[in-house]
Design a protein around this motif. Structure first.
Motif, PDB file in Angstrom:
ATOM      1  N   TYR A 194       1.052  -1.197  -0.031  1.00  0.00           N
ATOM      2  CA  TYR A 194       0.022  -0.528   0.458  1.00  0.00           C
ATOM      3  C   TYR A 194       0.467   0.800  -0.105  1.00  0.00           C
ATOM      4  CZ  TYR A 194      -3.283   3.594   1.600  1.00  0.00           C
ATOM      5  OH  TYR A 194      -4.080   4.410   1.780  1.00  0.00           O
ATOM      6  N   ILE A 197       4.597   0.935   1.709  1.00  0.00           N
ATOM      7  CA  ILE A 197       4.600   0.174   2.093  1.00  0.00           C
ATOM      8  C   ILE A 197       4.318  -1.455   2.184  1.00  0.00           C
ATOM      9  CG2 ILE A 197       4.692   1.859   4.328  1.00  0.00           C
ATOM     10  CD1 ILE A 197       1.630   1.440   5.139  1.00  0.00           C
ATOM     11  N   ILE A 199       3.054  -4.654   4.251  1.00  0.00           N
ATOM     12  CA  ILE A 199       2.649  -4.702   5.498  1.00  0.00           C
ATOM     13  C   ILE A 199       2.452  -6.514   5.767  1.00  0.00           C
ATOM     14  CG2 ILE A 199       0.715  -4.490   6.998  1.00  0.00           C
ATOM     15  CD1 ILE A 199      -0.239  -2.064   5.030  1.00  0.00           C
ATOM     16  N   ALA A 238       4.741  -2.634   8.933  1.00  0.00           N
ATOM     17  CA  ALA A 238       5.125  -2.147   8.068  1.00  0.00           C
ATOM     18  C   ALA A 238       6.089  -1.787   8.091  1.00  0.00           C
ATOM     19  CB  ALA A 238       3.321  -0.635   7.794  1.00  0.00           C
ATOM     20  N   TYR A 239       6.732  -1.697   6.373  1.00  0.00           N
ATOM     21  CA  TYR A 239       8.027  -1.850   6.105  1.00  0.00           C
ATOM     22  C   TYR A 239       8.108  -0.959   4.979  1.00  0.00           C
ATOM     23  CZ  TYR A 239       8.584  -5.534   9.705  1.00  0.00           C
ATOM     24  OH  TYR A 239       8.443  -6.215  10.741  1.00  0.00           O
ATOM     25  N   ARG A 246      11.441  -0.600   9.344  1.00  0.00           N
ATOM     26  CA  ARG A 246      10.086  -0.402   9.187  1.00  0.00           C
ATOM     27  C   ARG A 246       9.652   0.715   9.766  1.00  0.00           C
ATOM     28  NH1 ARG A 246       8.884  -4.698  15.048  1.00  0.00           N
ATOM     29  NH2 ARG A 246       9.345  -6.016  13.294  1.00  0.00           N
ATOM     30  N   ALA A 341      -3.840   3.599   8.234  1.00  0.00           N
ATOM     31  CA  ALA A 341      -2.322   2.745   7.308  1.00  0.00           C
ATOM     32  C   ALA A 341      -1.026   3.266   6.851  1.00  0.00           C
ATOM     33  CB  ALA A 341      -3.041   2.826   6.281  1.00  0.00           C
ATOM     34  N   THR A 342      -1.249   4.320   7.737  1.00  0.00           N
ATOM     35  CA  THR A 342       0.150   5.164   7.808  1.00  0.00           C
ATOM     36  C   THR A 342       0.744   4.965   8.920  1.00  0.00           C
ATOM     37  OG1 THR A 342      -0.677   7.021   5.770  1.00  0.00           O
ATOM     38  CG2 THR A 342       0.971   7.063   7.517  1.00  0.00           C
ATOM     39  N   GLY A 344       0.097   3.020  11.822  1.00  0.00           N
ATOM     40  CA  GLY A 344      -0.258   2.241  12.910  1.00  0.00           C
ATOM     41  C   GLY A 344      -1.124   2.353  14.877  1.00  0.00           C
TER      42      GLY A 344
END
Length: 587
Positions: A194, A197, A199, A238-239, A246, A341-342, A344
């Motif tokens: 996404y 990132i 996830i 997320a990476y 990370r 989502a950006t 966490g």
């Protein structure tokens, strides 16, 4: 076969198509695990439909050479199919012909305890990279053109702490079996890419000890829940897709507030049969239970781009089945969780089963859709549960909008283990297990594949004797009762089952529905079937030489629609293993 030699494959002699950035949401191919970020697994292609599906034939077959439990959902991007094989090998195939273009062979870290067998459920794609989470808890980025590794990071170590307060008595009939201890930490889910990132979450953090299963992917035996401090918190993280660094991590067990509100019932005033007074009394001696709390992240997330919200499900608490060392609701286990989502950061969560002692993980991926409610359209997220209900939530607030009628039989739901054994269904297998659903948003129908498998929950309470300490544990094991599978079409407006098909074996693998009024589903006996999505009538079947226990997909190349599925069985259910990718088109 654990590895495959590339000695005879010269990558520099292969002419590969250029792989540009692929626009998610395209109807022609399949760029993400659930087809797009919504996880609806619904194809708008109509060339194959209810009238001509009887003419479906095998277009090509690929044998990978890795015969083991095969749960992968392929990706198809710019006419190239990417498939994750058991043991985390990856192949790229010409999606029109099945020709192998490249292969990545994964080397697992030495002495790593696998959580849940060798299977992997899929891949993610972004920025000309293919991402895979591995059984040894790594996240790897591959060059989508060549298969060469770009980066390889450790998502978690294999330290599953175990501090049991008791040991198994050798005089007990169950403990005389082969008790081989804790499972390891790994990654089963297909990652989700996404923006910038990728996830992924870890599994294997919420188990008890396993009995009568000498290898992690053997047919299901008993699982026992021993009191003690073992396990660890799960997480979703997320990476950065370019570097693997990370970006954020969400722990599925919070360090504060994990005990929750000590809920006695779930919606509908259904009792959870908890001893709240006893739990509150034990809290003073178990204030650090969260450190061993479990909560695996099983399901590939769904993401709402408009609100930048990510949705995923969490697994059961640890210790599994034995709750004496973990009072409270054990947040955020067995929950549907919404995150920014950006960052966490938590937006909301809904716990389906507080203080779970039955193994009711939220395992099937959540699905985003527009829900029609009383003449209004509400943004919604749906999830098929192990307990047998399909939940519908307001995706913005988390409010429970509806819960459908059960799609599997229910008996003794939330009953506790007893000395003589309590038979419950659905039990630890579900209900809806990990297999993804498919949702027809236009017609407000969700298709669910599920399991009926009675489970006996037994409480063993043996006093100390012969210099051995006392032992108390719970055991879950299959009964000798008949099992079967159920494919259901559920009307989201009425909350009722529209039609249902019973299969001779439990269903594990997932579904594909299409605009051509079709639902595709595989069975453990090797049948790959197409049903009329309006009636449930069986319209076509093809027999594979291994169990078809993976989610199908559909894609289009040069005006031709294809249906693809992995056929490699599932050893946990005793379904014949194999190494096939099967692709069909019309004659």
């Amino acid at each position: 076969m654990d590895s495959i030699s590339l000695d005879s494959l010269s990558l520099d002699k292969i002419s590969l198509p250029k792989l540009p950035l692929f626009k998610f949401g395209s109807d022609e191919q399949w760029p993400s695990y659930g087809k797009n970020l919504s996880n609806q697994r619904f194809s708008t292609l109509t060339q194959i439909n209810q009238d001509n599906v009887k003419n479906l034939e095998l277009a090509w077959k690929f044998k990978s050479g890795v015969a083991a439990t095969f749960q992968s959902s392929p990706l198809v991007i710019n006419n190239v199919m990417f498939v994750s094989l058991p043991h985390n090998h990856v192949v790229a195939l010409d999606a029109k012909t099945g020709k192998e273009l490249w292969r990545y062979n994964h080397k697992k870290r030495d002495n790593w305890r696998m959580c849940c067998g060798p299977a992997n459920r899929g891949l993610a794609y972004s920025s000309n990279k293919i991402f895979i989470g591995t059984v040894d808890a790594r996240l790897i980025a591959l060059d989508a053109k060549t298969g060469k590794k770009i980066w390889d990071i450790d998502v978690a170590d294999n330290d599953n702490k175990f501090e049991s307060s008791s040991s198994l008595s050798q005089s007990d009939s169950k403990s005389q079996k082969d008790v081989y201890g804790q499972t390891g930490v790994g990654i089963a889910m297909a990652p989700m890419a996404y923006k910038d990132i990728v996830i992924v979450g870890i599994t294997g953090v919420g188990y008890g000890l396993h009995v009568d299963t000498p290898r992690p992917d053997a047919p299901l035996g008993a699982v026992i829940g021993v009191d003690g401090r073992f396990g660890r918190p799960g997480f979703l993280a997320a990476y950065n897709i370019q570097t693997g660094k990370r970006v954020w991590q969400f722990d599925t067990i919070p360090s504060e507030g994990w005990e929750g509100k000590f809920r006695e019932t779930i919606e509908g005033n259904i009792s959870l049969n908890r001893n709240i007074a006893q739990e509150k009394e034990s809290l003073k001696n178990n204030k650090e239970a969260w450190k061993f709390g479990g909560g695996s992240a099983w399901s590939t997330p769904a993401i709402d781009e408009d609100t930048n919200t990510l949705y995923f499900g969490t697994g059961n608490p640890s210790p599994q089945m034995n709750d004496t060392s973990r009072p409270g609701d054990n947040l955020y286990t067995v929950s549907l969780v919404a995150l920014d989502a950006t960052s966490g950061k938590l937006k909301w969560f809904y716990q389906q089963v507080p203080h779970d002692v039955w193994g009711y993980d939220v395992a099937s991926p959540p699905v985003l859709f527009d829900f029609k409610k009383e003449g209004k359209t509400v943004p919604a997220v749906g999830q098929a549960s192990k307990t047998g209900w399909y939940y519908i939530h307001n995706s913005i607030t988390g409010e429970l909008l509806a819960k459908t009628e059960p799609f599997v039989p229910q008996k003794n739901l939330f009953a506790k283990a007893t000395a003589e054994g309590t038979v419950i269904y659905p039990g630890i297998l579900g209900g809806a297990n990990w297999g993804p659903t498919s949702l027809d948003e236009k017609n407000q129908i969700v298709f669910v594949s599920a399991i009926h498998a009675p489970i006996k929950y037994t409480l063993v309470d043996e006093p100390a004797h012969d210099d051995l300490p006392s032992i108390k544990y719970a055991s879950s094991e299959p009964t000798q009762d008949q099992r079967w599978g159920l494919l259901s079409a559920i009307d989201l407006n009425t909350k009722k089952i529209k039609w249902q098909v019973k299969t001779p074996q439990p269903l594990t693998g997932g579904l594909l529905a299409t605009e051509g009024n079709l639902v595709f589903m595989g069975e453990g006996n090797g049948n790959f079937n197409a049903y009329d999505s309006r009636t449930g009538k069986l319209l076509w079947t093809n027999k594979a030489d291994a169990g078809v226990n993976a989610p199908p997909i559909s894609y289009e190349i040069d005006g031709t629609q294809y249906i693809a599925v992995a056929a490699g069985g599932n050893s946990i259910f005793g379904f014949k293993e194999g190494d096939n990718v099967l692709v069909y088109k019309l004659k």
